[in-house]
Enzyme design. Structure first.
Site, PDB file in Angstrom:
ATOM      1  N   LYS A  22       0.784  -1.372   0.503  1.00 37.25           N
ATOM      2  CA  LYS A  22      -0.023  -0.178  -0.033  1.00 37.25           C
ATOM      3  C   LYS A  22       0.421   1.209   0.267  1.00 37.25           C
ATOM      4  CE  LYS A  22      -2.238   2.333   3.620  1.00 37.25           C
ATOM      5  NZ  LYS A  22      -1.656   3.145   4.271  1.00 37.25           N
ATOM      6  N   ASN A  23       2.020   1.068   0.488  1.00 43.23           N
ATOM      7  CA  ASN A  23       2.331   2.262   1.234  1.00 43.23           C
ATOM      8  C   ASN A  23       3.884   2.840  -0.439  1.00 43.23           C
ATOM      9  OD1 ASN A  23       0.628   3.524   3.181  1.00 43.23           O
ATOM     10  ND2 ASN A  23       2.258   2.592   4.689  1.00 43.23           N
ATOM     11  N   ARG A  93      -3.726   9.214   3.435  1.00 42.32           N
ATOM     12  CA  ARG A  93      -2.091  10.026   3.591  1.00 42.32           C
ATOM     13  C   ARG A  93      -1.320  10.419   2.368  1.00 42.32           C
ATOM     14  NH1 ARG A  93      -1.917  13.412   7.732  1.00 42.32           N
ATOM     15  NH2 ARG A  93       0.186  14.507   7.428  1.00 42.32           N
ATOM     16  N   CYS A 117      -4.936   8.482   8.507  1.00 43.89           N
ATOM     17  CA  CYS A 117      -4.996   7.225  10.952  1.00 43.89           C
ATOM     18  C   CYS A 117      -5.328   8.831  10.787  1.00 43.89           C
ATOM     19  CB  CYS A 117      -4.605   6.514  10.491  1.00 43.89           C
ATOM     20  SG  CYS A 117      -4.637   4.793   9.585  1.00 43.89           S
ATOM     21  N   ARG A 122       0.688  15.088  12.920  1.00 40.97           N
ATOM     22  CA  ARG A 122       1.004  14.537  11.954  1.00 40.97           C
ATOM     23  C   ARG A 122       1.813  15.250  10.409  1.00 40.97           C
ATOM     24  NH1 ARG A 122      -1.700   8.847   9.192  1.00 40.97           N
ATOM     25  NH2 ARG A 122       0.335   8.727   8.133  1.00 40.97           N
ATOM     26  N   PRO A 123       2.513  16.686  10.669  1.00 39.58           N
ATOM     27  CA  PRO A 123       2.947  17.811  10.123  1.00 39.58           C
ATOM     28  C   PRO A 123       3.283  17.086   9.159  1.00 39.58           C
ATOM     29  CG  PRO A 123       4.825  17.188  12.062  1.00 39.58           C
ATOM     30  CD  PRO A 123       3.828  16.304  12.175  1.00 39.58           C
ATOM     31  N   ILE A 124       3.570  18.496   8.125  1.00 39.90           N
ATOM     32  CA  ILE A 124       4.440  18.517   7.001  1.00 39.90           C
ATOM     33  C   ILE A 124       5.217  19.284   7.202  1.00 39.90           C
ATOM     34  CG2 ILE A 124       2.649  16.900   5.717  1.00 39.90           C
ATOM     35  CD1 ILE A 124       2.198  19.559   3.880  1.00 39.90           C
ATOM     36  N   ASP A 125       5.843  19.875   8.209  1.00 37.37           N
ATOM     37  CA  ASP A 125       6.715  20.887   8.284  1.00 37.37           C
ATOM     38  C   ASP A 125       8.422  20.460   7.551  1.00 37.37           C
ATOM     39  OD1 ASP A 125       7.061  18.463  10.319  1.00 37.37           O
ATOM     40  OD2 ASP A 125       9.229  20.210  10.836  1.00 37.37           O
ATOM     41  N   GLN A 126       8.924  18.975   7.159  1.00 34.55           N
ATOM     42  CA  GLN A 126       9.716  18.595   6.170  1.00 34.55           C
ATOM     43  C   GLN A 126       9.352  18.171   5.165  1.00 34.55           C
ATOM     44  OE1 GLN A 126      12.510  18.145   8.089  1.00 34.55           O
ATOM     45  NE2 GLN A 126      11.335  18.898  10.109  1.00 34.55           N
ATOM     46  N   ASP A 305       3.588   0.193  12.164  1.00 31.93           N
ATOM     47  CA  ASP A 305       3.098   0.063  11.670  1.00 31.93           C
ATOM     48  C   ASP A 305       2.257  -1.228  11.965  1.00 31.93           C
ATOM     49  OD1 ASP A 305       2.387   2.150  10.171  1.00 31.93           O
ATOM     50  OD2 ASP A 305       2.792   1.636   7.933  1.00 31.93           O
ATOM     51  N   ILE A 327       7.460   6.547  16.512  1.00 34.67           N
ATOM     52  CA  ILE A 327       7.128   6.940  16.258  1.00 34.67           C
ATOM     53  C   ILE A 327       5.144   7.973  16.346  1.00 34.67           C
ATOM     54  CG2 ILE A 327       6.318   7.449  13.675  1.00 34.67           C
ATOM     55  CD1 ILE A 327       9.286   5.712  13.950  1.00 34.67           C
ATOM     56  N   ARG A 397      -9.414   0.834   4.425  1.00 33.78           N
ATOM     57  CA  ARG A 397      -8.392   1.594   3.165  1.00 33.78           C
ATOM     58  C   ARG A 397      -7.265   0.683   2.601  1.00 33.78           C
ATOM     59  NH1 ARG A 397      -6.983   5.553   6.693  1.00 33.78           N
ATOM     60  NH2 ARG A 397      -5.365   5.728   5.489  1.00 33.78           N
TER      61      ARG A 397
HETATM   62  N1  EPU Z   1       6.812  13.867  10.561  1.00 37.92           N
HETATM   63  C1  EPU Z   1       7.173  15.784  11.346  1.00 37.92           C
HETATM   64  N2  EPU Z   1       7.200  15.919  10.134  1.00 37.92           N
HETATM   65  C2  EPU Z   1       7.313  15.927   9.446  1.00 37.92           C
HETATM   66  C3  EPU Z   1       6.511  14.646   8.456  1.00 37.92           C
HETATM   67  C4  EPU Z   1       6.951  13.435   9.433  1.00 37.92           C
HETATM   68  O1  EPU Z   1       7.646  15.915  12.134  1.00 37.92           O
HETATM   69  O2  EPU Z   1       7.603  17.011   8.602  1.00 37.92           O
HETATM   70  C5  EPU Z   1       7.092  13.004  11.628  1.00 37.92           C
HETATM   71  C6  EPU Z   1       5.931  12.019  12.253  1.00 37.92           C
HETATM   72  O3  EPU Z   1       5.408  13.086  12.957  1.00 37.92           O
HETATM   73  C7  EPU Z   1       5.844  11.000  12.706  1.00 37.92           C
HETATM   74  C8  EPU Z   1       7.456  10.469  12.316  1.00 37.92           C
HETATM   75  O4  EPU Z   1       8.033  11.623  11.809  1.00 37.92           O
HETATM   76  O5  EPU Z   1       6.136  10.553  14.747  1.00 37.92           O
HETATM   77  C9  EPU Z   1       7.263   9.942  10.793  1.00 37.92           C
HETATM   78  O6  EPU Z   1       5.971   9.967   9.580  1.00 37.92           O
HETATM   79  P1  EPU Z   1       6.454  10.134   8.247  1.00 37.92           P
HETATM   80  O7  EPU Z   1       6.171  10.963   7.730  1.00 37.92           O
HETATM   81  O8  EPU Z   1       7.756   8.790   7.873  1.00 37.92           O
HETATM   82  O9  EPU Z   1       4.805   8.977   8.073  1.00 37.92           O
HETATM   83  P2  EPU Z   1       4.267   9.099   6.736  1.00 37.92           P
HETATM   84  O10 EPU Z   1       4.611   9.458   5.864  1.00 37.92           O
HETATM   85  O11 EPU Z   1       3.177  10.469   7.711  1.00 37.92           O
HETATM   86  C10 EPU Z   1       4.117   6.623   6.440  1.00 37.92           C
HETATM   87  C11 EPU Z   1       2.987   5.558   6.299  1.00 37.92           C
HETATM   88  C12 EPU Z   1       2.612   5.498   7.886  1.00 37.92           C
HETATM   89  C13 EPU Z   1       3.726   5.042   8.451  1.00 37.92           C
HETATM   90  C14 EPU Z   1       4.643   5.739   8.377  1.00 37.92           C
HETATM   91  C15 EPU Z   1       5.955   5.396   9.912  1.00 37.92           C
HETATM   92  C16 EPU Z   1       2.105   5.734   3.892  1.00 37.92           C
HETATM   93  C17 EPU Z   1       0.799   6.561   3.349  1.00 37.92           C
HETATM   94  N3  EPU Z   1       2.173   6.804   5.578  1.00 37.92           N
HETATM   95  O12 EPU Z   1       3.272   7.241   6.963  1.00 37.92           O
HETATM   96  O13 EPU Z   1       1.818   4.682   7.402  1.00 37.92           O
HETATM   97  O14 EPU Z   1       2.780   4.776  10.130  1.00 37.92           O
HETATM   98  O15 EPU Z   1       4.940   6.640   7.163  1.00 37.92           O
HETATM   99  O16 EPU Z   1       6.769   4.231   8.512  1.00 37.92           O
HETATM  100  O17 EPU Z   1       3.131   6.016   3.517  1.00 37.92           O
HETATM  101  C18 EPU Z   1      -0.734   3.094   7.681  1.00 37.92           C
HETATM  102  O18 EPU Z   1       0.081   2.511   6.740  1.00 37.92           O
HETATM  103  O19 EPU Z   1      -1.003   2.878   8.754  1.00 37.92           O
HETATM  104  C19 EPU Z   1       0.547   4.452   8.151  1.00 37.92           C
HETATM  105  C20 EPU Z   1       0.100   4.744   9.194  1.00 37.92           C
END
Ligand code: EPU
Length: 420
Positions: A22-23, A93, A117, A122-126, A305, A327, A397
């Site tokens: 999925k991811n 997401r 979820c 779930r910030p996107i600052d990075q 996950d 995480i 989903r």
């Molecule tokens: N984070 C920040 N800033 C950012 C992005 C992330 O602080 O700009 C933090 C998050 O708050 C978190 C950590 O960094 O504490 C990791 O977040 P990441 O960005 O890796 O997560 P994501 O890309 O939003 C994906 C998967 C999630 C999985 C995480 C971690 C997708 C669509 N989602 O999320 O999958 O838990 O990576 O491996 O790829 C799931 O499949 O059930 C699921 C939630």
């Protein structure tokens, strides 16, 4: 509104085919929007709600998307807009990958911010930091992100946190930037590598995916290609844990055992037998499990996950286990549901202290999120009596055909409509 009725107590036996990740797929499909010539044929795409959502989003901006079995044929040569302002964007997401993809190709994009979820902030600052470093202007107002650039120019970017989403999103935009981008402290998850491999098949020049330094030499254009998505590490982990929870013997086909190492290692530590072959693993147990400690970490650490299914398994393992979720801060909400089934677990912040009980007993429980839903199914399969899982839209989903897959192994799960 549908529910799952799980009658517990059967051992699981037989073989199950694991589907595409999925991811990885939710990033590879939008990456296909970057092909300005030729069609992308993407195989092994899982048949789940997040993918249907992505299909709708891609069609809404003019991509021609056709499904042939598990293969998606995507023709993005003539997109009609760079704006995706539809409801589906908020339902998942991975929709935020449209930003990197369209910014890279057209230097402008306007989208609704993503959903997904509720497992913590779930910030996107990075992601934003990365786009800005490449020269983009990011404007976020009222839940809509508008990102534009005159030119995208390669840069050195150090991510402050290891983020799957930011690594992939920046990689997408940088693939069509001018010059070289170096992404440091990058995520190393198998799906990051899969997206990089897909982009390289389209003509990108990306090296180092799978390590924490990724180098992306921008190219002028990308072109369609044939590709097959890797097997789903998380679906595989879910079935491995279910097999251990119910006893019996289950072979998972179409997996990459290397991606499962952290899960395999923990199961072996618990007393489960795991046999690895080239592209399959077999899990067997006689039910004598001992508690272990688990800490979720970015890959190659134990995946967050799979934490909820694992904690569920530990709830019936002998002795005390300590689970540390590093995480997502809100990924223990499902424990209240497990407690309804008799689990003995205390949560203190990001740590769950699990004292194993003899067995769980059936109850009506909520699937709070996608992986919590999988955990509730596992709990139901190993519990005495009947468990009703509500809010199963979350499960659909991310898991294709979950009840059929378990039923083929000897599980007893029925899907009912509310009111039945
Ligand atoms: N984070 C920040 N800033 C950012 C992005 C992330 O602080 O700009 C933090 C998050 O708050 C978190 C950590 O960094 O504490 C990791 O977040 P990441 O960005 O890796 O997560 P994501 O890309 O939003 C994906 C998967 C999630 C999985 C995480 C971690 C997708 C669509 N989602 O999320 O999958 O838990 O990576 O491996 O790829 C799931 O499949 O059930 C699921 C939630």
């Amino acid at each position: 509104m549908e529910r799952l009725v799980v009658t517990g107590g059967n051992p699981l036996r037989g073989a199950v085919d694991i589907t595409g990740a999925k991811n990885a797929a939710v990033a590879i499909l939008p990456a296909a929007l970057m092909a300005s010539k030729n069609v992308c044929v993407i195989d092994n795409v899982p048949d789940i709600e997040d993918i249907s959502c992505m299909e709708t989003i891609m069609k809404s901006i003019g991509a021609k998307v056709e499904r042939k079995g598990n293969a998606f044929h995507v023709d993005s040569t003539e997109l009609t807009t760079t704006e995706a302002l539809i409801e589906e964007m908020r339902k998942m997401r991975g929709s935020y990958y449209l930003i990197g993809a369209l910014l890279g190709r057209f230097k402008k994009v306007k989208v609704e911010l993503p959903g997904g979820c509720h497992i913590g902030v779930r910030p996107i600052d990075q992601h934003i930091k990365g786009f800005e470093a490449l020269g983009a202007k990011v404007d976020i107002k009222h839940g809509i992100a508008e990102v534009t650039a005159d030119r995208l120019i390669g840069a050195n970017i150090y991510l402050d946190v290891v983020s799957v989403g930011a690594t992939i999103n920046v990689m997408l935009a940088a693939a069509l930037a001018e010059g070289e981008t170096t992404l440091e402290n990058a995520a190393k998850e198998p799906h990051v590598v899969d997206v990089a491999n897909f982009l390289n098949s389209m003509g990108a020049k990306i090296k180092g995916a799978g390590t924490d330094v990724i180098k992306i030499l921008g190219v002028k254009e990308l072109s369609g290609c044939d590709y097959s998505v890797i097997p789903d590490q998380i679906e595989a982990g879910t079935f491995m844990i279910a097999a251990a929870a119910c006893g019996g013997e289950v072979t998972l086909n179409n997996v990459i055992p290397k991606h499962l190492e952290s899960i395999t290692a923990k199961l072996i530590e618990m007393g489960v037998e795991v046999e690895e072959n080239d592209d399959s693993v077999t899990v067997r147990t006689n039910g004598n499990l001992k508690g272990v400690n688990v800490k979720t970490l970015p890959y190659p650490g134990f995946p967050t996950d799979v934490q909820q299914p694992m904690t569920t398994l530990l709830s019936v393992a002998k002795g005390r286990s300590v689970v540390h979720e590093s995480i997502w801060e809100s990924r223990f909400k499902f424990i209240d549901e497990l407690k309804k089934m008799g689990a003995n677990i205390k949560v203190e912040g990001r740590v769950a202290i699990v004292d194993g009980v003899e067995r769980l007993t059936g109850a009506t429980v909520v699937a709070n999120d996608l992986r919590a839903g999988a955990a509730m199914i596992i709990a139901g399969l190993m519990a005495e009596g009947e468990t009703i899982v509500t809010d199963i839209g979350h499960i659909d989903r991310g898991y294709p055909n979950i009840e059929n897959k378990f039923n083929k192994l000897g599980g007893n799960i029925r899907r009912i409509s509310v009111g039945e």
